[in-house]
Enzyme design. Sequence first.
Site, PDB file in Angstrom:
ATOM      1  N   CYS A 204      -1.851   8.917   2.727  1.00 40.04           N
ATOM      2  CA  CYS A 204      -1.717   8.347   1.369  1.00 40.04           C
ATOM      3  C   CYS A 204      -2.867   8.844   0.513  1.00 40.04           C
ATOM      4  CB  CYS A 204      -1.794   6.832   1.393  1.00 40.04           C
ATOM      5  SG  CYS A 204      -0.587   6.103   2.439  1.00 40.04           S
TER       6      CYS A 204
ATOM      7  N   GLU B 231       0.881  -1.163   0.000  1.00 43.45           N
ATOM      8  CA  GLU B 231       0.000   0.000   0.000  1.00 43.45           C
ATOM      9  C   GLU B 231       0.922   1.217   0.000  1.00 43.45           C
ATOM     10  OE1 GLU B 231      -1.796   3.068   1.142  1.00 43.45           O
ATOM     11  OE2 GLU B 231      -2.205   2.052   3.049  1.00 43.45           O
TER      12      GLU B 231
HETATM   13  C1  UN1 Z   1      -2.885   5.993   4.891  1.00 44.55           C
HETATM   14  O1  UN1 Z   1      -2.712   7.183   4.659  1.00 44.55           O
HETATM   15  O2  UN1 Z   1      -1.949   5.155   4.769  1.00 44.55           O
HETATM   16  O3  UN1 Z   1      -8.612   6.773   4.095  1.00 44.55           O
HETATM   17  C2  UN1 Z   1      -4.148   5.419   5.402  1.00 44.55           C
HETATM   18  C3  UN1 Z   1      -7.966   7.405   4.925  1.00 44.55           C
HETATM   19  C4  UN1 Z   1      -7.633   6.723   6.228  1.00 44.55           C
HETATM   20  C5  UN1 Z   1      -6.475   5.796   6.069  1.00 44.55           C
HETATM   21  C6  UN1 Z   1      -5.288   6.376   5.386  1.00 44.55           C
HETATM   22  N1  UN1 Z   1      -8.789   5.984   6.656  1.00 44.55           N
HETATM   23  O4  UN1 Z   1      -7.592   8.563   4.755  1.00 44.55           O
END
Ligand code: UN1
Length: 513
Positions: free
Chosen positions: A299, A265
């Site tokens: 992310c 990921e």
């Molecule tokens: C991440 O940034 O690795 O969807 C996870 C989102 C959060 C998870 C992010 N529930 O922004």
Amino acid sequence: LANTAISEALKALAIEAQNPGTSTGTKSMNGGSLLDSVSPVDGSHIASVTQTTPEEYEQVVQTAQEAFKVWRQMPAPQRGEVVRQFNEELRRLKEPLGKLVSYEMGKSYQEGLGEVQEMIDICDFAVGLSRQLHGLTMHSERPGHRMYEQYHPLGIVGIISAFNFPVAVWSWNTALAWVCGDVCIWKPSEKTPLTGIACQKIAARVFAKNNLPEGISCLINGDYKVGELMTQDERVPLISATGSTRMGKQVAQTVGARLGKSLLELGGNNAIIVTPDSDLKMTVIGAVFGAVGTAGQRCTSTRRLIIHESIYDKVKNAIVDAYGQLRIGNPLDEKNHVGPLIDTDAVKNYQKALEKVVEEGGKIIVEGGVLEGEGYESGCYVKPAIAEAENHFEIVQHETFAPVLYLMKYSGDVGNAIALQNGVRQGLSSAIMTNNLREAERFLSVAGSDCGIANVNIGTSGAEIGGAFGGEKETGGGRESGSDAWKVYMRRQTNTINYTTELPLAQGIKFDL
Ligand code: UN1
């Protein structure tokens, strides 16, 4: 204020310093060097954590292997019961853990609480899942034969997580892996080792209370070299890694070379398409939270806004106005919207991105800058910035983990916006703001967004745990969290049982002796 609140949180989480006053950078008793946990909130050195040595790693793997022999024999619903108890502890400790996340990592307290809530949610999901690890049954082509498939645990799951979601991403993996019957070895980010210790302590207490071996949940600490001990290790059949594309490529190659499985990921470069039929108020909230939430270090953070030319100025002005209202400061103070970046290296990357976008011909419309003075002593607080840019700019193609938002125009039909949205190397999250059914459906169609996540009338960040989370292209292709993501933590076995006295062969092959 932060320090009193934090020492209370550490106490509630049962983290006590074993060597108070240990200076930084020295060797620990086990010969491993020390890792410093420094808060970007106020620059304080919170603690030093011992790094795992290769000898200790060896012990950890053996402990995990032993634990697996016990854990895999426990019926899955009973494993679910243990996860339920772990979840009760998370509910009880939500506030101190949320506070520690906020202090060690720098996200707002509300987002720290939200992160612990994600842990609670995935544990609830995992408890239900523990009674639903279903396989299919098939009709055999041979008379008197039965076929079905079953899922068995893999063994040791290695988890490498990033600083930005220091606890939630671990729980996405571990809660599912546990109910599947796997045991886990976790290497948290070297930037957030304390939250790792807090979680490990909670898990260890629950396993001990149930007379279960401690190796079901293991923690190792250190930088990428410690991670490599796991990625190279054939005894670890699955590595789940979250972080940069650069890191993911390394992990994929090392794990692939031994034909292990990896669940990746990695970075995103997420855009919101704003069409002439969008709701302006919803667009502003979705875009601004997406771009500045977690100081742009998700992310899923919104990096690009692709706006139709007919409404470009209106949307731009509304977003610029909203940025004017942002309060930047100590994330534990709930009046603030934006906390610090993780460290001063991240600040440098942010500064470089702003220089680069101008060099490439972009125009800054909300000035950035590093904040100085009272409350900003850590040097990690920056102003969320906005630049008008073009999609093909090298810097726009790149994920800068900071609150920098790029605005761009599209003209004509929504297909042009979709082409821009897909025109990057990453493929994690995407969104469209529209009340036009045709545009929304095109965006979701086979010729629409190429991302793992595609949203209509919500922003790019803040996914719920119930869906599978992850993305395509340089995002790495892995899926974690909800839906049937659990299957990656198990090995599938196809079983054919013959209950006759004959041995007919499949495909009608004749073989008589
Ligand atoms: C991440 O940034 O690795 O969807 C996870 C989102 C959060 C998870 C992010 N529930 O922004």
